[in-house]
Design an enzyme around this catalytic site. Structure first.
Site, PDB file in Angstrom:
ATOM      1  N   PRO A 191      -6.076  89.750 -10.562  1.00  0.00           N
ATOM      2  CG  PRO A 191      -3.808  90.009 -11.090  1.00  0.00           C
ATOM      3  CD  PRO A 191      -5.178  90.141 -11.655  1.00  0.00           C
ATOM      4  CD  GLU A 413     -19.896  97.885 -22.023  1.00  0.00           C
ATOM      5  OE1 GLU A 413     -20.918  97.214 -22.256  1.00  0.00           O
ATOM      6  OE2 GLU A 413     -18.763  97.554 -22.421  1.00  0.00           O
TER       7      GLU A 413
HETATM    8  P1  ADP Z   1      -6.742  86.958  -5.245  1.00  0.00           P
HETATM    9  O1  ADP Z   1      -6.754  85.582  -4.685  1.00  0.00           O
HETATM   10  O2  ADP Z   1      -7.960  87.274  -6.050  1.00  0.00           O
HETATM   11  O3  ADP Z   1      -5.503  87.329  -5.968  1.00  0.00           O
HETATM   12  P2  ADP Z   1      -6.654  87.694  -2.468  1.00  0.00           P
HETATM   13  O4  ADP Z   1      -7.839  86.972  -1.946  1.00  0.00           O
HETATM   14  O5  ADP Z   1      -5.341  87.070  -2.253  1.00  0.00           O
HETATM   15  O6  ADP Z   1      -6.841  87.997  -4.028  1.00  0.00           O
HETATM   16  O7  ADP Z   1      -6.687  89.177  -1.881  1.00  0.00           O
HETATM   17  C1  ADP Z   1      -5.554  89.757  -1.293  1.00  0.00           C
HETATM   18  C2  ADP Z   1      -5.941  90.669  -0.151  1.00  0.00           C
HETATM   19  O8  ADP Z   1      -6.678  91.784  -0.624  1.00  0.00           O
HETATM   20  C3  ADP Z   1      -6.847  90.025   0.858  1.00  0.00           C
HETATM   21  O9  ADP Z   1      -6.137  89.295   1.801  1.00  0.00           O
HETATM   22  C4  ADP Z   1      -7.551  91.228   1.474  1.00  0.00           C
HETATM   23  O10 ADP Z   1      -6.740  91.861   2.447  1.00  0.00           O
HETATM   24  C5  ADP Z   1      -7.681  92.166   0.313  1.00  0.00           C
HETATM   25  N1  ADP Z   1      -8.987  92.000  -0.333  1.00  0.00           N
HETATM   26  C6  ADP Z   1      -9.203  91.620  -1.620  1.00  0.00           C
HETATM   27  N2  ADP Z   1     -10.527  91.599  -1.886  1.00  0.00           N
HETATM   28  C7  ADP Z   1     -11.158  91.944  -0.741  1.00  0.00           C
HETATM   29  C8  ADP Z   1     -12.526  92.090  -0.367  1.00  0.00           C
HETATM   30  N3  ADP Z   1     -13.521  91.869  -1.242  1.00  0.00           N
HETATM   31  N4  ADP Z   1     -12.813  92.455   0.902  1.00  0.00           N
HETATM   32  C9  ADP Z   1     -11.829  92.692   1.793  1.00  0.00           C
HETATM   33  N5  ADP Z   1     -10.524  92.567   1.503  1.00  0.00           N
HETATM   34  C10 ADP Z   1     -10.169  92.213   0.249  1.00  0.00           C
HETATM   35 ZN    ZN Z   2     -19.753  95.871 -26.670  1.00  0.00          ZN
END
Ligand code: ADP
Ligand code: ZN
Length: 570
Positions: A191, A413
């Site tokens: 998540p 690893e």
């Molecule tokens: P998931 O859908 O994987 O649970 P989200 O896309 O809802 O995660 O991410 C939640 C928030 O976390 C995003 O709105 C952003 O603010 C931040 N976030 C997560 N990953 C990134 C990333 N790679 N770059 C910038 N912000 C990120």
């Molecule tokens: Zn292994």
């Protein structure tokens, strides 16, 4: 079964009475000229609680009337067997078309009472969850202003989805070449790693609307509702022309039947079938892509992953050091950070943080600064925020993972990588990481040479030694009593491999070509494996200096690519 409470019985009775009255009105008014409205309008009105009564039947249209209005309306009959129940649950009075004649007889009351009975039962089962939302109201339909630049890190995942943007923009171009572009992609990973963000970015890059729903919206409803919501969703997307449809928590709909617990679930199966049907209905030149997200790929129903469905699977993993640094930098932008706050230092301290946690960290820091009336965000505010975020995150986020565990993973690893490099230099080790993935504890990916018709005996043995080298490295460095469960997948794979080696390929020198099974084969497998494991530990002991080198580099950088690995071993 739950007994009905006095309140509920009272509810049923008063509803039945009200219904009788309403039905009488309805009979009275049915001669009027009715205004026709689209079904979507009708559903909207139901959701808004404007609809008072509906006459449902087999006719192509259903008639209804609104509260506070004398006008009669008609809309298309969706002929959805679940409609009556949905309406009842939404507090709308329902009469059966063509049953008016019997209104004075008791029969319809008994019948309707029955419907109410089941409706109430369903309601109490679903603990008062909002009754009806036939349209995609829970979804968010938007023109995405997010693009690939908004997604920091996740470099590999971005590469894996880049072509889809072009496909959505120019579906014809691909259709002309007979290319089958993915209709569906699955983003999987822990998540908060940016799965939603990435899907949104694809829509943003392609300049198309973004339809987002959650799989759980589909199944907490009543039988038939999930399926009709799926159809509605796709209809809306088609109306929009090109689009990205995002289904979060796809597991709610597409969990394997085996892991589903209480056997079959009609509602889920119907919803899943509707989804697959809609997807197979794409002609390929539509420019609609469905992206589903899950935390775990291995719990999904195989049916979802077949070609023509969600046949591209993209891992969105926890960010490594470099990834965390760019995510932190991205979210620090626009915040008055003090120069003394060292972003790369902060990236080092935030092992196993997801993107969402990093965003949260800087946000908390900003809140702390605002609370104390400071002009800028300093190290103090960041430190306080750090503990807030750690405390708020559950153990399963693994952020509290112990240093010792990190070390064991690093050596494990490194063992795989080292053995592969030493024994099978023709194989590439594309990447090695200690950031846990959904597939296993650490991450080690080995690309075997593609399209091999057969493997030699020696190749199989070397492959087995490399697979065993994770456990072997653990044992050599930390002692036999400290070996971990992290090797369980390796061990399964080695066992399968050696079993084939002995019983299928006739490669064991003791049993030769006899394809025996049973005890003799089992004993021989055991012997072969223990012999290979012996070789593996020997290899680790012999090259302990290199093993240390790789492990230390991993502990520092968390991820190594092939070039970095080769450099260390040179
Ligand atoms: P998931 O859908 O994987 O649970 P989200 O896309 O809802 O995660 O991410 C939640 C928030 O976390 C995003 O709105 C952003 O603010 C931040 N976030 C997560 N990953 C990134 C990333 N790679 N770059 C910038 N912000 C990120
Ligand atoms: Zn292994």
């Amino acid at each position: 079964m739950k007994k009905l409470g006095r309140k509920q019985i009272f509810g049923i009775l008063s509803a039945v009475v009200a219904l009788g009255v309403a039905a009488a009105f309805f009979v009275h008014d049915s001669a009027e000229e009715a205004a026709f409205v689209p079904y979507t309008q009708f559903v909207e009105w139901v959701d808004e609680g404007l609809v008072q009564e509906v006459a449902v039947g087999e006719a192509p249209v259903i008639a209804f009337r609104l509260h506070n209005s004398e006008n009669a309306y008609e809309t298309s009959n969706p002929r959805n067997p679940g409609l009556t129940e949905q309406l009842l649950l939404a507090g709308v009075d329902v009469v059966e078309q063509g049953s008016f004649a019997g209104i004075t007889s008791l029969l319809p009351f008994v019948f309707l009472g029955g419907i109410f009975f089941f409706a109430f039962r369903a309601m109490s089962k679903n603990s008062g969850k909002g009754a009806m939302a036939l349209n995609v109201s829970a979804s968010d339909i938007s023109q995405s202003d997010v693009n690939f630049q908004s997604v920091a890190g996740n470099v590999e995942a971005k590469e894996m989805v880049a072509d889809v943007v072009d496909f959505i923009k120019n579906p014809d171009k691909y259709a002309r070449y007979g290319a089958r572009m993915p209709r569906g992609m699955i983003f999987y990973g822990p998540p908060g790693t940016g799965k939603t963000l990435m899907a949104r970015a694809i829509a943003g890059e392609a300049g198309v609307p973004f339809f987002a729903v959650s799989g759980s919206d589909f199944v907490q409803m009543y039988v038939g509702v999930g399926a009709s919501r799926v159809r509605e969703l796709f209809k809306k997307a088609r109306e929009a022309g090109r689009a990205v449809i995002f289904i979060d928590e796809i597991d709610a709909v597409g969990k394997t039947r085996a892991s589903g617990g209480n056997g079959g679930n009609d509602e889920r199966d119907q919803t899943l079938n509707a989804l697959l049907t809609e997807m197979s209905g794409f002609s390929g030149s539509e420019g609609i892509v469905v992206i589903a997200a899950t935390n775990r790929l291995d719990t999904l129903d195989e049916a979802l992953l077949r070609p023509g469905r969600f046949d591209r699977q993209v891992e969105i993993a926890l960010p490594d050091l470099t990834g965390r640094e760019s995510i932190l930098a991205a979210h620090a932008k626009g915040k008055p950070m003090e120069k003394s706050v060292n972003i790369s230092q902060l990236a080092k301290q935030t092992v196993y943080f997801s993107g969402a946690m990093l965003e949260n960290l800087l946000n908390e820091a900003a809140i702390n600064a605002a609370k104390s009336g400071k002009e800028t965000i300093g190290q103090n505010e960041v430190d306080t925020a750090f503990y807030t975020v750690i405390a708020g995150s559950e153990k399963k986020d693994r952020s509290g993972i112990k240093e010792q565990e990190r070390r064991i993973t690093a050596y494990h690893e490194s063992g795989h990588a080292l053995a592969t490099k030493l024994l099978s230099p023709e194989n590439s080790v594309a990447k090695i990481t200690i950031i846990p993935s959904t597939k296993g504890a650490g991450g080690f990916c080995l690309n075997l040479p593609p399209d091999k018709m057969y493997y030699t005996k020696s190749e199989l043995e070397r492959q087995a030694i490399s697979l065993l080298a994770g456990r072997a490295a653990e044992e050599v460095i930390f002692g036999e009593e400290n070996i971990t469960t992290g090797a369980s997948n390796d061990i399964q794979r080695v066992n399968a491999l050696v079993k084939d080696y002995v019983t299928k390929y006739g490669m064991s020198s003791k049993l030769g070509l006899a394809t025996t099974t049973g005890e003799a084969a089992d004993t021989e497998c055991r012997e072969v494996i223990s012999n290979l494991y012996e070789q593996s530990t020997e290899l680790m002991r012999l090259h302990k200096d290199r093993l240390d080198k790789i492990a230390n580099a991993l502990l520092e950088k968390e991820t190594l690519n092939e070039d970095e690995l080769d450099l260390l071993l040179a």
